[in-house]
Scaffold this active site. Structure first.
Site, mmCIF file in Angstrom:
data_model
loop_
_atom_site.group_PDB
_atom_site.id
_atom_site.type_symbol
_atom_site.label_atom_id
_atom_site.label_comp_id
_atom_site.label_asym_id
_atom_site.label_seq_id
_atom_site.Cartn_x
_atom_site.Cartn_y
_atom_site.Cartn_z
ATOM 1 N N PRO A 172 0.734 -1.243 0.029
ATOM 2 C CA PRO A 172 -0.036 -0.005 0.006
ATOM 3 C C PRO A 172 0.773 1.195 -0.004
ATOM 4 C CG PRO A 172 -0.056 -1.208 2.241
ATOM 5 C CD PRO A 172 0.549 -2.036 1.239
ATOM 6 N N MET A 173 0.368 2.190 -0.781
ATOM 7 C CA MET A 173 1.383 3.443 -0.846
ATOM 8 C C MET A 173 0.171 4.320 -0.993
ATOM 9 S SD MET A 173 4.779 2.730 -2.734
ATOM 10 C CE MET A 173 4.127 1.976 -4.153
ATOM 11 N N CYS A 219 2.876 3.267 9.616
ATOM 12 C CA CYS A 219 3.000 4.530 9.122
ATOM 13 C C CYS A 219 3.741 5.440 9.843
ATOM 14 C CB CYS A 219 1.641 4.999 8.784
ATOM 15 S SG CYS A 219 1.968 6.864 8.186
ATOM 16 N N ASN A 236 8.997 -7.095 3.661
ATOM 17 C CA ASN A 236 8.705 -5.728 3.047
ATOM 18 C C ASN A 236 10.097 -5.292 3.257
ATOM 19 O OD1 ASN A 236 6.996 -2.753 3.697
ATOM 20 N ND2 ASN A 236 7.565 -3.570 1.627
ATOM 21 N N ASP A 253 12.756 -2.562 0.457
ATOM 22 C CA ASP A 253 13.803 -2.629 -0.559
ATOM 23 C C ASP A 253 13.861 -3.451 -1.385
ATOM 24 O OD1 ASP A 253 14.406 -0.280 1.114
ATOM 25 O OD2 ASP A 253 16.251 -1.154 2.164
ATOM 26 N N GLY A 280 6.679 -2.170 -2.807
ATOM 27 C CA GLY A 280 6.330 -0.798 -2.784
ATOM 28 C C GLY A 280 6.893 -0.004 -3.887
ATOM 29 N N ARG A 281 8.019 0.806 -3.487
ATOM 30 C CA ARG A 281 8.573 1.730 -4.278
ATOM 31 C C ARG A 281 9.043 1.298 -5.719
ATOM 32 N NH1 ARG A 281 12.091 3.916 0.290
ATOM 33 N NH2 ARG A 281 12.139 1.953 0.613
HETATM 34 C C1 LIG Z 1 4.777 7.321 -1.148
HETATM 35 C C2 LIG Z 1 4.499 6.298 0.073
HETATM 36 C C3 LIG Z 1 3.155 5.943 0.543
HETATM 37 C C4 LIG Z 1 3.197 5.006 1.398
HETATM 38 N N1 LIG Z 1 1.610 5.091 1.982
HETATM 39 C C5 LIG Z 1 1.537 3.704 2.788
HETATM 40 C C6 LIG Z 1 0.135 3.344 3.150
HETATM 41 O O1 LIG Z 1 -0.657 4.133 2.918
HETATM 42 N N2 LIG Z 1 0.262 2.293 4.078
HETATM 43 C C7 LIG Z 1 1.182 1.590 4.500
HETATM 44 O O2 LIG Z 1 1.034 0.454 4.773
HETATM 45 N N3 LIG Z 1 2.554 1.497 3.938
HETATM 46 C C8 LIG Z 1 2.648 2.858 3.083
HETATM 47 N N4 LIG Z 1 3.977 3.182 2.701
HETATM 48 C C9 LIG Z 1 5.039 2.245 3.156
HETATM 49 C C10 LIG Z 1 5.040 0.985 1.832
HETATM 50 O O3 LIG Z 1 3.867 0.186 1.936
HETATM 51 C C11 LIG Z 1 6.372 0.050 2.199
HETATM 52 O O4 LIG Z 1 6.135 -0.627 3.512
HETATM 53 C C12 LIG Z 1 7.708 0.972 2.245
HETATM 54 O O5 LIG Z 1 7.624 1.754 1.249
HETATM 55 C C13 LIG Z 1 8.523 -0.110 2.038
HETATM 56 O O6 LIG Z 1 8.912 -0.780 1.119
HETATM 57 P P1 LIG Z 1 9.521 -0.633 -0.371
HETATM 58 O O7 LIG Z 1 10.919 -0.751 0.018
HETATM 59 O O8 LIG Z 1 9.132 -1.895 -1.348
HETATM 60 O O9 LIG Z 1 9.038 0.636 -0.852
HETATM 61 C C14 LIG Z 1 4.022 4.118 1.595
HETATM 62 C C15 LIG Z 1 5.392 4.295 1.095
HETATM 63 C C16 LIG Z 1 5.623 5.363 0.329
HETATM 64 C C17 LIG Z 1 7.076 5.396 -0.377
#
Ligand SMILES: Cc1cc2nc3c(=O)[nH]c(=O)nc-3n(C[C@H](O)[C@H](O)[C@H](O)COP(=O)(O)O)c2cc1C
Length: 336
Positions: A26-27, A110, A215, A217, A239-240
């Site tokens: 989720p983002m 969060c 989760n 990186d 995510g990203r």
């Molecule tokens: C722009 C942005 C918005 C995010 N919004 C949420 C969210 O609404 N709910 C949530 O559980 N995590 C949120 N996250 C965290 C991501 O879901 C994830 O846990 C975090 O980015 C690490 O994973 P990644 O390295 O694959 O990005 C957000 C991250 C980013 C960068």
């Protein structure tokens, strides 16, 4: 339970170490219906909405209700909620469950100050008994509906206190169906590198029975495989790395099954995908909002390609689809 969102079986839906699932993490402002649909098309197994405020939901805020929308063809989609007040979270969870998602996820991860200061998101990591009791209340609320509840969280508040192994077990014991763990503390925000040591420890806890999703990186097939092998996790939240690169799900699946990395899509493919995304945003939000929302995805779609910078500057100055298509065609020709 899932007539609007059919899944084969709740037991296997979340994944297993032998058949790990790839989740679109989720983002906020990113994992909206158009982007989720695109990621599903490229192999994401489970989609999750951005976090939705429980307080806004119970006050009937239209914007928050819109965030819960999903097409049945995008099953399994989960709805993520956040909040600090037990009663509001329970009511919001019921409103979310009425949309018949595959499950309802509680955001206990969060790190944003205005969220944690109220004890929501990762703020709850300073009070594990409350994390457990509020989660238990949400589980009890949704149990009569047969709606699974999951949690997404972090390792702890900071390095002086890393309660995740105990917290995960206690959350399991009050009935959550699955836990997603971002390998960072709240105080790290997004800095440093994700650490999977404690995710492995959660998974290796002999009392843990529920699926554990790793989760942080994960940005390519080799990294995905390394994290799965190391942690023994049942799936990965991505995510990203999916922003502007929805192919990541196909790439990881290909790597996991063959040990080979697929080449990155060429410029023409990326341009077509970016414009299809733009069109989907316009169809969903209308031209004005859609034309703004595509802007956060440009860098991702053309990441690693030379010569994009001046064209990106032009793209950021327009919200018009036809104009953006012309700029991207100019870019393509300049590279041909
Ligand atoms: C722009 C942005 C918005 C995010 N919004 C949420 C969210 O609404 N709910 C949530 O559980 N995590 C949120 N996250 C965290 C991501 O879901 C994830 O846990 C975090 O980015 C690490 O994973 P990644 O390295 O694959 O990005 C957000 C991250 C980013 C960068």
């Amino acid at each position: 339970m899932t007539d609007g969102n059919p899944v084969d079986s709740v037991e296997t839906m979340f994944g297993t170490p032998a058949a790990p699932t790839l989740w679109l993490s989720p983002m906020e402002g990113v994992t909206d219906p158009p982007f989720r649909h695109i990621c599903k098309g490229y192999g994401a197994d489970i989609l999750v909405t951005e976090f939705i405020s429980s307080e806004a939901l119970i006050r009937n805020a239209k914007k928050s209700f819109d965030k819960m929308a999903f097409e049945p063809s995008d099953a399994p989609t989960a709805i993520q909620i956040f909040g600090h007040d037990e009663k509001s979270l329970c009511e919001a969870a019921e409103l979310a469950a009425a949309r018949k998602p595959a499950f309802v996820d509680i955001n206990w991860g969060c790190p944003v100050r205005k969220v944690v200061s109220k004890g929501a998101g990762a703020g709850i990591l300073r009070d594990i008994p409350r994390m457990v009791s509020v989660t238990a209340a949400v589980v009890r609320q949704l149990a009569p509906l047969g709606m699974p509840v999951t949690v997404k969280t972090r390792l702890g508040w900071d390095f002086s206190d890393l309660p995740i192994v105990e917290a995960a077990e206690r959350l399991q014991d009050v009935g959550i169906a699955c836990i997603g763990i971002h390998g960072r503390t709240r105080s790290q925000l997004y800095a440093g590198e994700a650490d999977y040591t404690l995710i492995k420890a959660v998974k290796e806890n002999p009392r843990m029975r529920i699926p554990v999703i790793a989760n942080g990186d994960i940005d390519a097939g080799p990294k995905a495989k390394a994290v799965l092998d190391y942690t023994g996790a049942d799936g990965l939240l991505i995510g990203r790395a999916a922003m502007g690169n929805p192919w990541i799900f196909t790439q990881i699946k290909h790597y996991l099954s063959t040990g080979e990395e697929l080449p990155l899509p060429d410029l023409a493919t990326r341009k077509a995908a970016c414009l299809a995304h733009f069109a989907a945003l316009v169809a969903h939000y209308g031209p004005v909002v859609g034309g703004q929302l595509i802007k956060i995805h440009y860098s991702g779609y053309f990441k690693g390609l030379s010569g994009f910078k001046p064209f990106k500057a032009q793209l950021m100055r327009t919200a018009d689809y036809a104009e953006a298509a012309d700029i991207l065609e100019e870019y393509r020709l300049s590279m041909a």
